[in-house]
Design a protein around this motif. Structure first.
Motif, PDB file in Angstrom:
ATOM      1  N   GLN A  33       0.858  -1.187   0.000  1.00 34.63           N
ATOM      2  CA  GLN A  33       0.000   0.000   0.000  1.00 34.63           C
ATOM      3  C   GLN A  33       0.891   1.232   0.000  1.00 34.63           C
ATOM      4  O   GLN A  33       1.786   1.369   0.834  1.00 34.63           O
ATOM      5  CB  GLN A  33      -0.919   0.036   1.224  1.00 34.63           C
ATOM      6  CG  GLN A  33      -1.882   1.220   1.200  1.00 34.63           C
ATOM      7  CD  GLN A  33      -2.658   1.375   2.496  1.00 34.63           C
ATOM      8  OE1 GLN A  33      -2.094   1.770   3.501  1.00 34.63           O
ATOM      9  NE2 GLN A  33      -3.939   1.056   2.473  1.00 34.63           N
ATOM     10  N   LYS A  34       0.657   2.104  -0.942  1.00 37.21           N
ATOM     11  CA  LYS A  34       1.462   3.319  -1.075  1.00 37.21           C
ATOM     12  C   LYS A  34       1.008   4.368  -0.069  1.00 37.21           C
ATOM     13  O   LYS A  34      -0.189   4.581   0.126  1.00 37.21           O
ATOM     14  CB  LYS A  34       1.334   3.860  -2.497  1.00 37.21           C
ATOM     15  CG  LYS A  34       2.250   5.038  -2.831  1.00 37.21           C
ATOM     16  CD  LYS A  34       2.101   5.393  -4.306  1.00 37.21           C
ATOM     17  CE  LYS A  34       3.012   6.529  -4.711  1.00 37.21           C
ATOM     18  NZ  LYS A  34       2.895   6.847  -6.161  1.00 37.21           N
ATOM     19  N   GLY A  35       1.974   5.016   0.572  1.00 31.30           N
ATOM     20  CA  GLY A  35       1.673   6.099   1.493  1.00 31.30           C
ATOM     21  C   GLY A  35       2.491   7.326   1.153  1.00 31.30           C
ATOM     22  O   GLY A  35       3.718   7.246   1.022  1.00 31.30           O
ATOM     23  N   GLN A  36       1.826   8.460   0.967  1.00 33.89           N
ATOM     24  CA  GLN A  36       2.504   9.708   0.654  1.00 33.89           C
ATOM     25  C   GLN A  36       2.181  10.743   1.725  1.00 33.89           C
ATOM     26  O   GLN A  36       1.045  10.838   2.195  1.00 33.89           O
ATOM     27  CB  GLN A  36       2.065  10.237  -0.719  1.00 33.89           C
ATOM     28  CG  GLN A  36       2.291   9.253  -1.856  1.00 33.89           C
ATOM     29  CD  GLN A  36       1.825   9.781  -3.203  1.00 33.89           C
ATOM     30  OE1 GLN A  36       2.375  10.757  -3.726  1.00 33.89           O
ATOM     31  NE2 GLN A  36       0.833   9.137  -3.774  1.00 33.89           N
ATOM     32  N   LEU A  37       3.183  11.492   2.113  1.00 29.69           N
ATOM     33  CA  LEU A  37       2.968  12.603   3.033  1.00 29.69           C
ATOM     34  C   LEU A  37       3.785  13.794   2.568  1.00 29.69           C
ATOM     35  O   LEU A  37       4.709  13.654   1.761  1.00 29.69           O
ATOM     36  CB  LEU A  37       3.307  12.215   4.478  1.00 29.69           C
ATOM     37  CG  LEU A  37       4.662  11.605   4.815  1.00 29.69           C
ATOM     38  CD1 LEU A  37       5.756  12.662   4.881  1.00 29.69           C
ATOM     39  CD2 LEU A  37       4.586  10.860   6.139  1.00 29.69           C
ATOM     40  N   ASP A  87       0.974  -0.714  -6.393  1.00 24.74           N
ATOM     41  CA  ASP A  87       2.049  -1.693  -6.322  1.00 24.74           C
ATOM     42  C   ASP A  87       3.223  -1.102  -5.524  1.00 24.74           C
ATOM     43  O   ASP A  87       3.032  -0.668  -4.403  1.00 24.74           O
ATOM     44  CB  ASP A  87       2.455  -2.133  -7.730  1.00 24.74           C
ATOM     45  CG  ASP A  87       3.180  -3.476  -7.730  1.00 24.74           C
ATOM     46  OD1 ASP A  87       2.825  -4.343  -6.906  1.00 24.74           O
ATOM     47  OD2 ASP A  87       4.081  -3.667  -8.558  1.00 24.74           O
ATOM     48  N   PHE A  88       4.441  -1.067  -6.100  1.00 25.43           N
ATOM     49  CA  PHE A  88       5.601  -0.531  -5.389  1.00 25.43           C
ATOM     50  C   PHE A  88       6.065   0.793  -5.985  1.00 25.43           C
ATOM     51  O   PHE A  88       7.234   1.167  -5.883  1.00 25.43           O
ATOM     52  CB  PHE A  88       6.752  -1.550  -5.407  1.00 25.43           C
ATOM     53  CG  PHE A  88       6.462  -2.783  -4.592  1.00 25.43           C
ATOM     54  CD1 PHE A  88       6.691  -2.798  -3.225  1.00 25.43           C
ATOM     55  CD2 PHE A  88       5.946  -3.923  -5.194  1.00 25.43           C
ATOM     56  CE1 PHE A  88       6.420  -3.929  -2.470  1.00 25.43           C
ATOM     57  CE2 PHE A  88       5.674  -5.057  -4.444  1.00 25.43           C
ATOM     58  CZ  PHE A  88       5.915  -5.062  -3.072  1.00 25.43           C
ATOM     59  N   ASP A  89       5.139   1.521  -6.590  1.00 27.94           N
ATOM     60  CA  ASP A  89       5.451   2.806  -7.209  1.00 27.94           C
ATOM     61  C   ASP A  89       5.854   3.829  -6.143  1.00 27.94           C
ATOM     62  O   ASP A  89       5.151   4.016  -5.152  1.00 27.94           O
ATOM     63  CB  ASP A  89       4.225   3.307  -7.977  1.00 27.94           C
ATOM     64  CG  ASP A  89       4.427   4.708  -8.518  1.00 27.94           C
ATOM     65  OD1 ASP A  89       5.540   4.996  -8.988  1.00 27.94           O
ATOM     66  OD2 ASP A  89       3.476   5.511  -8.453  1.00 27.94           O
ATOM     67  N   LEU A  90       6.991   4.499  -6.346  1.00 26.19           N
ATOM     68  CA  LEU A  90       7.479   5.493  -5.395  1.00 26.19           C
ATOM     69  C   LEU A  90       7.509   6.906  -5.980  1.00 26.19           C
ATOM     70  O   LEU A  90       8.185   7.792  -5.456  1.00 26.19           O
ATOM     71  CB  LEU A  90       8.890   5.109  -4.911  1.00 26.19           C
ATOM     72  CG  LEU A  90       8.978   3.809  -4.101  1.00 26.19           C
ATOM     73  CD1 LEU A  90      10.430   3.478  -3.796  1.00 26.19           C
ATOM     74  CD2 LEU A  90       8.173   3.915  -2.817  1.00 26.19           C
ATOM     75  N   ASN A  91       6.735   7.117  -7.035  1.00 21.90           N
ATOM     76  CA  ASN A  91       6.654   8.438  -7.637  1.00 21.90           C
ATOM     77  C   ASN A  91       5.511   9.230  -7.009  1.00 21.90           C
ATOM     78  O   ASN A  91       4.437   8.666  -6.734  1.00 21.90           O
ATOM     79  CB  ASN A  91       6.414   8.334  -9.150  1.00 21.90           C
ATOM     80  CG  ASN A  91       7.586   7.682  -9.863  1.00 21.90           C
ATOM     81  OD1 ASN A  91       8.720   8.134  -9.743  1.00 21.90           O
ATOM     82  ND2 ASN A  91       7.313   6.609 -10.589  1.00 21.90           N
ATOM     83  N   PRO A  92       5.708  10.528  -6.764  1.00 24.48           N
ATOM     84  CA  PRO A  92       4.625  11.335  -6.185  1.00 24.48           C
ATOM     85  C   PRO A  92       3.469  11.490  -7.170  1.00 24.48           C
ATOM     86  O   PRO A  92       3.675  11.587  -8.378  1.00 24.48           O
ATOM     87  CB  PRO A  92       5.297  12.686  -5.900  1.00 24.48           C
ATOM     88  CG  PRO A  92       6.485  12.729  -6.806  1.00 24.48           C
ATOM     89  CD  PRO A  92       6.939  11.316  -6.984  1.00 24.48           C
ATOM     90  N   ARG A 150       9.100  18.997   0.749  1.00 25.99           N
ATOM     91  CA  ARG A 150       9.341  17.726   0.078  1.00 25.99           C
ATOM     92  C   ARG A 150       8.156  16.795   0.260  1.00 25.99           C
ATOM     93  O   ARG A 150       7.307  16.988   1.137  1.00 25.99           O
ATOM     94  CB  ARG A 150      10.611  17.053   0.601  1.00 25.99           C
ATOM     95  CG  ARG A 150      10.610  16.766   2.093  1.00 25.99           C
ATOM     96  CD  ARG A 150      11.853  16.012   2.501  1.00 25.99           C
ATOM     97  NE  ARG A 150      11.974  15.910   3.945  1.00 25.99           N
ATOM     98  CZ  ARG A 150      12.819  15.104   4.561  1.00 25.99           C
ATOM     99  NH1 ARG A 150      13.592  14.306   3.858  1.00 25.99           N
ATOM    100  NH2 ARG A 150      12.889  15.081   5.875  1.00 25.99           N
ATOM    101  N   VAL A 151       8.133  15.780  -0.580  1.00 21.12           N
ATOM    102  CA  VAL A 151       7.161  14.694  -0.493  1.00 21.12           C
ATOM    103  C   VAL A 151       7.916  13.431  -0.095  1.00 21.12           C
ATOM    104  O   VAL A 151       8.985  13.145  -0.649  1.00 21.12           O
ATOM    105  CB  VAL A 151       6.449  14.470  -1.847  1.00 21.12           C
ATOM    106  CG1 VAL A 151       5.465  13.307  -1.747  1.00 21.12           C
ATOM    107  CG2 VAL A 151       5.739  15.739  -2.300  1.00 21.12           C
ATOM    108  N   LYS A 152       7.392  12.693   0.879  1.00 24.38           N
ATOM    109  CA  LYS A 152       8.010  11.432   1.290  1.00 24.38           C
ATOM    110  C   LYS A 152       7.046  10.297   0.953  1.00 24.38           C
ATOM    111  O   LYS A 152       5.837  10.407   1.197  1.00 24.38           O
ATOM    112  CB  LYS A 152       8.323  11.447   2.787  1.00 24.38           C
ATOM    113  CG  LYS A 152       9.300  12.545   3.182  1.00 24.38           C
ATOM    114  CD  LYS A 152       9.685  12.456   4.644  1.00 24.38           C
ATOM    115  CE  LYS A 152      10.658  11.345   4.896  1.00 24.38           C
ATOM    116  NZ  LYS A 152      11.156  11.320   6.304  1.00 24.38           N
ATOM    117  N   ILE A 153       7.597   9.224   0.406  1.00 19.93           N
ATOM    118  CA  ILE A 153       6.766   8.119  -0.088  1.00 19.93           C
ATOM    119  C   ILE A 153       7.338   6.793   0.397  1.00 19.93           C
ATOM    120  O   ILE A 153       8.539   6.552   0.309  1.00 19.93           O
ATOM    121  CB  ILE A 153       6.701   8.122  -1.633  1.00 19.93           C
ATOM    122  CG1 ILE A 153       6.175   9.470  -2.137  1.00 19.93           C
ATOM    123  CG2 ILE A 153       5.818   6.979  -2.135  1.00 19.93           C
ATOM    124  CD1 ILE A 153       6.296   9.645  -3.633  1.00 19.93           C
TER     125      ILE A 153
END
Length: 374
Positions: free
Chosen positions: A221-225, A270-275, A301-304
């Motif tokens: 599960q992708k998490g962005q902050l 999936d494992f996408d780490l792009n904002p 900044r954005v952290k993922i």
């Protein structure tokens, strides 16, 4: 006789396991190696709130794990002299639009305070009192203050504990590994045998175990902050409580003029780490709804990161069926910063036959999540 132990993953579970194993190793009878690739790790991207006591999740095992995890985390912070920029018991404020909901939360908090001292003191707050505690917000809603609540920075927590572990003789290898069909570690093409393996790879658990005949219930599960500058507001925010507002993203003042807002929960990345611009816009909108002076110009900044979830949203940990030398902890989801330290400690105890806790109160059968394919 020396026992060799590999820890795969240096996040919240792995770093805590490494710390406790290094503490157990007073007789130098353990040879401990941490393999930490680190890419996409949820812990390194996370700044979180430690405040599980008002959760209404029906999973009683999860609540016991989270409640005792919060207590253990407070103990680790004190014992290892964590600075406030790593762990700060600054209190948590939960807001609700209706006074009736605040009263219900208060009753729940009082009830649960009978089981743990870590919750601290509990106070109902008027809208003006909420703003006095968190002056940066512009809101007119009541809240509940839980003084035992805390904030934690995941990357600094892991760095802190791994530094202690390394000083106690633990080796850290910053490389990606696999586990082969013999249940041995493979690093740079070299097969390495260990007496015990602690698998703390979160969302990557299924991938790491792909060569073994196992059915693994873990999904990413992708998490962005977002991290924002609030230097334009002339006030000290070092000990400001964290805020869990109804209908909005969490607010975590970090001190030094920094604010974290988030995090998102996306199950289809999936494992996408792009904002994702739409997610970042939603987080900014959530921030400006409570702090109108903010804008996109305040974005630092954005952290993922990628969390691990199971189909019933419950964590699992213990010995992998059919592979007694491999211990695993995964599926912690968005509460990983709270539950992870206790899972790491338990796995360290299990690896050294030093378990003194009835762990079944914390978990469902591990076979619910990881099964041997016959």
């Amino acid at each position: 006789m020396t026992q060799s132990i590999a820890i795969i993953g240096g996040g919240i579970v792995g770093s805590t396991a490494a710390y406790y194993l290094s503490e157990f190793n007073k007789k130098d009878d353990l040879d401990i190696t941490v393999f930490d690739h680190g890419v996409g790790q949820a812990t390194k991207a996370a700044a979180g709130i430690i405040s599980p006591w008002l959760s209404k999740r029906r999973n009683k095992s999860w609540y016991e794990l989270a409640k005792d995890g919060a207590t253990l985390l407070s103990s680790i912070a004190e014992k290892t002299n964590m600075s406030k920029d790593i762990y700060n018991q600054c209190g948590t404020i939960i807001t609700r639009n209706k006074l009736e909901d605040i009263s219900n939360l208060y009753d729940l908090a009082i009830e649960r305070s009978n089981d743990t001292d870590t919750i601290g003191e509990i106070y109902k707050l008027t809208p003006d009192e909420v703003k006095r505690h968190i002056p940066i917000i512009d809101s007119n809603i009541p809240g509940l203050l839980v003084t035992g609540g805390a904030r934690i920075k995941g990357d600094k927590y892991t760095d802190h504990l791994l530094k202690i572990a390394k000083n106690n003789g633990v080796s850290v290898v910053n490389k990606e590994i696999t586990i082969n069909e013999k249940a041995n570690v493979v690093c740079d093409g070299e097969e390495i045998q260990f007496d015990k393996i602690i698998l703390a790879t979160g969302a990557w658990t299924k991938n790491v175990l792909a060569e073994l005949p196992l059915e693994v219930d873990v999904r990413p599960q992708k998490g962005q902050l977002i991290e924002l500058s609030i230097n334009h507001i002339n006030m000290s925010d070092e000990d400001m409580p964290v805020l869990m507002p109804e209908g909005e993203s969490d607010f975590i003042p970090l001190g030094n003029g920094r604010l974290i807002v988030g995090a998102s929960h996306e199950n289809d990345k999936d494992f996408d780490l792009n904002p994702d611009s739409d997610v970042i816009d939603d987080l900014l909108n959530s921030a400006t709804s409570l702090l109108p002076s903010l804008s996109a110009e305040n974005l630092i900044r954005v952290k993922i990161g990628t969390r691990a979830y199971t189909s019933d949203f419950a964590p699992f940990f213990g010995e992998i069926p059919g592979y007694e030398k491999i211990l695993v902890g995964s599926g912690l989801g968005s509460s990983g910063l709270t539950t992870g330290p206790l899972v790491g400690k338990i796995l360290a105890e299990m690896a050294t036959d030093n378990l003194s806790t009835d762990i079944d109160k914390y978990r469902k059968p591990i076979e619910n999540y990881i099964k041997l394919i016959k």
